[in-house]
Scaffold this motif. Sequence first.
Motif, PDB file in Angstrom:
ATOM      1  N   UNK A  20       0.333  18.209  19.233  1.00  0.00           N
ATOM      2  CA  UNK A  20      -0.355  19.472  18.942  1.00  0.00           C
ATOM      3  C   UNK A  20       0.261  20.661  19.681  1.00  0.00           C
ATOM      4  N   UNK A  21       1.062  20.393  20.705  1.00  0.00           N
ATOM      5  CA  UNK A  21       1.696  21.468  21.437  1.00  0.00           C
ATOM      6  C   UNK A  21       0.735  22.190  22.367  1.00  0.00           C
ATOM      7  N   UNK A  22       1.257  23.159  23.095  1.00  0.00           N
ATOM      8  CA  UNK A  22       0.456  23.926  24.049  1.00  0.00           C
ATOM      9  C   UNK A  22       0.572  25.414  23.764  1.00  0.00           C
ATOM     10  N   UNK A  58       9.019  22.829  27.296  1.00  0.00           N
ATOM     11  CA  UNK A  58       8.952  23.769  26.188  1.00  0.00           C
ATOM     12  C   UNK A  58       7.893  23.265  25.219  1.00  0.00           C
ATOM     13  N   UNK A  59       7.082  24.170  24.706  1.00  0.00           N
ATOM     14  CA  UNK A  59       6.022  23.743  23.800  1.00  0.00           C
ATOM     15  C   UNK A  59       5.540  24.925  22.973  1.00  0.00           C
ATOM     16  N   UNK A  60       5.010  24.594  21.808  1.00  0.00           N
ATOM     17  CA  UNK A  60       4.456  25.609  20.922  1.00  0.00           C
ATOM     18  C   UNK A  60       3.362  24.957  20.090  1.00  0.00           C
ATOM     19  N   UNK A  61       2.228  25.625  19.906  1.00  0.00           N
ATOM     20  CA  UNK A  61       1.143  25.022  19.128  1.00  0.00           C
ATOM     21  C   UNK A  61       1.621  24.551  17.754  1.00  0.00           C
ATOM     22  N   UNK A  62       1.304  23.308  17.439  1.00  0.00           N
ATOM     23  CA  UNK A  62       1.655  22.743  16.145  1.00  0.00           C
ATOM     24  C   UNK A  62       3.084  22.275  16.023  1.00  0.00           C
TER      25      UNK A  62
END
Length: 227
Positions: A168-170, A211-215
């Motif tokens: 789901x990412x952050x 590194x992260x991104x929602x979705x």
Amino acid sequence: MSAPDPTAEMAQLAGGFIHEIKNHISTLGLNLELLAEDFQQVETPRERKAQERIQRLQNECRSLKELSEDFLRFARLHEIDGKLESLLEVVNEMVDFFGPSARAARIDVKTFMPSSLQPVRLDRELFKQALLNLLLNAEQAMPEGGELTVQARTEPGWVRLDLIDTGIGMSAETLARCFEPFRTTKPNGSGLGLPTTRRIVQMHGGRIEVQSEPGKGTQFMIWLPTT
């Protein structure tokens, strides 16, 4: 005569404090267990309500005990027993250990670990704990299943290990504070898993980034020195 290590002294103080708290939690849990036995056969709405309250308190005691144990592990991280180890072997061991849990969660784990990786100096058991934290973090980020890629490569002076999930990412806010102690978005999380992992990596002379991104999933990157 060398000066006392303030970090070690603080860890010892924290350990003693948490040990005392755990003793009180154990006493409370034992008395709740005895009280629960008195409400095994409920006959009235009042008794049923009392039984539910006892069960909630028992759950809280278990959560407090787990939090105390997590904090003790975090507070006592101040030295390592490092030896030259094969990162390939350590990662394969942990992926194999994680396999049944991954399959149950419908997570496909893929590894790309070249046999030519240089040995790195590791406290094997401690580093396995750091890896397990990241594997569990990935599992929790993919409640509907997904894919986890574990890969490594050699860079000048370093071995780089990546763990990439399709979860789901952050959000940007969560990402910026994910290594802060007691910061968690999980209902039953202690918020110490990622801070513990970072401290373990740093104790090995390495660094960890994320590194992260929602979705769009999350990628953790660990650099360990080869010299």
